[in-house]
Each structure stands twice: as C-alpha cells, then as structure tokens.
Motif scaffolding. Sequence first.
Motif, PDB file in Angstrom:
ATOM      1  N   ILE A 114     -13.022   3.752 -29.103  1.00 26.55           N
ATOM      2  CA  ILE A 114     -11.726   3.085 -29.218  1.00 26.55           C
ATOM      3  C   ILE A 114     -11.616   2.038 -28.122  1.00 26.55           C
ATOM      4  N   CYS A 115     -11.019   0.919 -28.455  1.00 21.01           N
ATOM      5  CA  CYS A 115     -10.818  -0.170 -27.508  1.00 21.01           C
ATOM      6  C   CYS A 115      -9.327  -0.473 -27.482  1.00 21.01           C
ATOM      7  N   PHE A 116      -8.721  -0.344 -26.290  1.00 19.75           N
ATOM      8  CA  PHE A 116      -7.295  -0.652 -26.162  1.00 19.75           C
ATOM      9  C   PHE A 116      -7.042  -1.308 -24.819  1.00 19.75           C
ATOM     10  N   ALA A 117      -5.910  -1.981 -24.719  1.00 20.05           N
ATOM     11  CA  ALA A 117      -5.554  -2.700 -23.493  1.00 20.05           C
ATOM     12  C   ALA A 117      -5.228  -1.714 -22.377  1.00 20.05           C
ATOM     13  N   GLU A 118      -5.735  -1.999 -21.189  1.00 23.27           N
ATOM     14  CA  GLU A 118      -5.505  -1.143 -20.024  1.00 23.27           C
ATOM     15  C   GLU A 118      -4.011  -1.015 -19.704  1.00 23.27           C
ATOM     16  N   GLU A 119      -3.235  -2.036 -20.025  1.00 25.09           N
ATOM     17  CA  GLU A 119      -1.794  -2.009 -19.746  1.00 25.09           C
ATOM     18  C   GLU A 119      -1.066  -0.921 -20.531  1.00 25.09           C
ATOM     19  N   GLU A 120      -1.687  -0.393 -21.595  1.00 27.71           N
ATOM     20  CA  GLU A 120      -1.066   0.667 -22.392  1.00 27.71           C
ATOM     21  C   GLU A 120      -1.065   2.012 -21.665  1.00 27.71           C
ATOM     22  N   VAL A 121      -1.830   2.120 -20.593  1.00 25.33           N
ATOM     23  CA  VAL A 121      -1.882   3.359 -19.816  1.00 25.33           C
ATOM     24  C   VAL A 121      -1.015   3.165 -18.585  1.00 25.33           C
ATOM     25  N   ARG A 122       0.096   3.857 -18.542  1.00 30.57           N
ATOM     26  CA  ARG A 122       1.043   3.675 -17.440  1.00 30.57           C
ATOM     27  C   ARG A 122       0.590   4.417 -16.182  1.00 30.57           C
ATOM     28  N   ASP A 123       1.059   3.949 -15.035  1.00 32.30           N
ATOM     29  CA  ASP A 123       0.775   4.598 -13.760  1.00 32.30           C
ATOM     30  C   ASP A 123       1.463   5.952 -13.723  1.00 32.30           C
ATOM     31  N   MET A 124       0.774   6.927 -13.129  1.00 29.15           N
ATOM     32  CA  MET A 124       1.320   8.282 -13.035  1.00 29.15           C
ATOM     33  C   MET A 124       0.961   8.878 -11.691  1.00 29.15           C
ATOM     34  N   GLY A 125       1.624   9.948 -11.359  1.00 29.37           N
ATOM     35  CA  GLY A 125       1.332  10.673 -10.131  1.00 29.37           C
ATOM     36  C   GLY A 125       0.121  11.571 -10.283  1.00 29.37           C
ATOM     37  N   ARG A 126      -0.315  12.147  -9.189  1.00 32.71           N
ATOM     38  CA  ARG A 126      -1.501  12.995  -9.161  1.00 32.71           C
ATOM     39  C   ARG A 126      -1.334  14.251 -10.011  1.00 32.71           C
ATOM     40  N   GLN A 127      -0.127  14.785 -10.102  1.00 30.63           N
ATOM     41  CA  GLN A 127       0.126  16.018 -10.845  1.00 30.63           C
ATOM     42  C   GLN A 127       0.226  15.801 -12.359  1.00 30.63           C
ATOM     43  N   ALA A 128       0.341  14.564 -12.802  1.00 29.19           N
ATOM     44  CA  ALA A 128       0.522  14.263 -14.228  1.00 29.19           C
ATOM     45  C   ALA A 128      -0.731  14.622 -15.025  1.00 29.19           C
ATOM     46  N   ARG A 129      -0.532  14.924 -16.286  1.00 26.94           N
ATOM     47  CA  ARG A 129      -1.650  15.270 -17.166  1.00 26.94           C
ATOM     48  C   ARG A 129      -2.244  14.051 -17.844  1.00 26.94           C
ATOM     49  N   GLY A 130      -1.603  12.895 -17.713  1.00 27.19           N
ATOM     50  CA  GLY A 130      -2.135  11.677 -18.303  1.00 27.19           C
ATOM     51  C   GLY A 130      -1.601  11.433 -19.703  1.00 27.19           C
ATOM     52  N   VAL A 131      -2.174  10.431 -20.363  1.00 29.18           N
ATOM     53  CA  VAL A 131      -1.790  10.078 -21.721  1.00 29.18           C
ATOM     54  C   VAL A 131      -3.039  10.135 -22.601  1.00 29.18           C
ATOM     55  N   ARG A 132      -2.839  10.259 -23.887  1.00 31.08           N
ATOM     56  CA  ARG A 132      -3.965  10.357 -24.817  1.00 31.08           C
ATOM     57  C   ARG A 132      -4.619   8.992 -24.977  1.00 31.08           C
ATOM     58  N   GLY A 133      -5.927   8.938 -24.777  1.00 32.26           N
ATOM     59  CA  GLY A 133      -6.680   7.714 -24.974  1.00 32.26           C
ATOM     60  C   GLY A 133      -7.223   7.623 -26.391  1.00 32.26           C
ATOM     61  N   ILE A 134      -7.739   8.750 -26.920  1.00 33.37           N
ATOM     62  CA  ILE A 134      -8.318   8.813 -28.265  1.00 33.37           C
ATOM     63  C   ILE A 134      -8.029  10.185 -28.850  1.00 33.37           C
ATOM     64  N   SER A 135      -7.773  10.238 -30.141  1.00 38.96           N
ATOM     65  CA  SER A 135      -7.571  11.514 -30.830  1.00 38.96           C
ATOM     66  C   SER A 135      -8.942  12.082 -31.184  1.00 38.96           C
ATOM     67  N   LEU A 136      -9.198  13.304 -30.763  1.00 42.54           N
ATOM     68  CA  LEU A 136     -10.495  13.943 -30.981  1.00 42.54           C
ATOM     69  C   LEU A 136     -10.422  14.990 -32.086  1.00 42.54           C
ATOM     70  N   ARG A 137     -11.507  15.099 -32.851  1.00 43.29           N
ATOM     71  CA  ARG A 137     -11.639  16.188 -33.812  1.00 43.29           C
ATOM     72  C   ARG A 137     -12.025  17.440 -33.022  1.00 43.29           C
ATOM     73  N   PRO A 138     -11.910  18.626 -33.607  1.00 40.43           N
ATOM     74  CA  PRO A 138     -12.195  19.866 -32.863  1.00 40.43           C
ATOM     75  C   PRO A 138     -13.586  19.927 -32.225  1.00 40.43           C
ATOM     76  N   THR A 139     -14.593  19.300 -32.819  1.00 43.23           N
ATOM     77  CA  THR A 139     -15.955  19.361 -32.266  1.00 43.23           C
ATOM     78  C   THR A 139     -16.302  18.156 -31.392  1.00 43.23           C
ATOM     79  N   ASP A 140     -15.387  17.210 -31.231  1.00 45.83           N
ATOM     80  CA  ASP A 140     -15.643  16.000 -30.443  1.00 45.83           C
ATOM     81  C   ASP A 140     -15.347  16.209 -28.969  1.00 45.83           C
ATOM     82  N   TYR A 141     -15.924  15.355 -28.140  1.00 45.16           N
ATOM     83  CA  TYR A 141     -15.637  15.315 -26.707  1.00 45.16           C
ATOM     84  C   TYR A 141     -15.872  13.894 -26.208  1.00 45.16           C
ATOM     85  N   VAL A 142     -15.246  13.547 -25.104  1.00 43.91           N
ATOM     86  CA  VAL A 142     -15.381  12.204 -24.542  1.00 43.91           C
ATOM     87  C   VAL A 142     -16.672  12.134 -23.728  1.00 43.91           C
ATOM     88  N   VAL A 143     -17.475  11.097 -23.979  1.00 47.53           N
ATOM     89  CA  VAL A 143     -18.733  10.893 -23.269  1.00 47.53           C
ATOM     90  C   VAL A 143     -18.562   9.902 -22.134  1.00 47.53           C
TER      91      VAL A 143
END
Length: 155
Positions: free
Chosen positions: A3-32
């Motif tokens: 997936i290719c998306f603009a970096e501005e779509e990811v907002r700044d967060m604190g250290r304790q935050a869980r983040g935002v979804r970058g890509i929707s994964l199927r049950p057997t997928d993982y990020v490389v």
Amino acid sequence: MAICFAEEEVRDMGRQARGVRGISLRPTDYVVSVVAVTGAEQMLTVTSLGYGKQTKLAQYRVQSRGGKGVINIKTTDRNGKVVAVVPVSKESQLMIITSQGKLIRLEAEQIRATGRSAQGVKLIGTSGEDLVASASLVEQQTEPVDLPGISTESS
C-alpha cells in the motif's frame, strides 16, 4: 500486497498510543517492511527462495491508509514468501544472506525491472532447507577500509 499512502495521513501520537492502521491484513498476512519514499526510487522485493524484482514506484497507486493495497509480487511455491522490500536507485547495492550463511552482494541495476504481479528472477541459489534470511541495502565503498593487523599494501 503493498500500500502507498501519504505520510501526512499518519498523525503524531504519544509513546503510549497504539498507532493507526496502515494496511488491512488478512488472518495469515504480516507486515514485512515499511519505508518512506520520495518517488524517484524503485521498489526491490526479495523472496525466501532467492527471487527478486524491481518495480517502478509509479505502478503503486496512492491510496488512503488502512486499505488492502495492491499486488506487489505473486508469491508461489516457486519463489516463496516475501523477505524484504527496499527502495533502490541505480547506484544502490544489495546484500542477501541465507539461513545457512551463503552471502551475495548485487548492484540493483543488475536486477530486472518488472510489473507488480510478476514472480521475479533468481538472485541467489537456495537448496533444501536453505532460505533467504535477510536482504538489505549496503553503502558503496569509495575508499579502502583500514583494518587493524591487515596490510592492504602491495609487495
């Protein structure tokens, strides 16, 4: 998938935050891999059975973050699962190492550029239980390295 998306779509967060979804994964997928690109690079994909390919960044359409992405490489029993994806230029050099210690250094321009859904070309030979463990970019050596206790002078 990729997936290719603009970096501005990811907002700044604190250290304790869980983040935002970058890509929707199927049950057997993982990020490389996650990389930031400028647009001038090509994406180099390396698989576990030693295959690889370059794809122009323009072939990945820009989407909203959190989508399913587009096909990056067709993974089959022939080429294996994706091990690494790195942005490269014509001057880039790549180091590939297998689980049994086989090592190869390649120039990115030696690797054929293909479409997103291709399977790639053989980069390093693997056999039996030997699989590609890692692939990464290396800096080009322009000056000789001075190693202690080793003379590099000609006699």
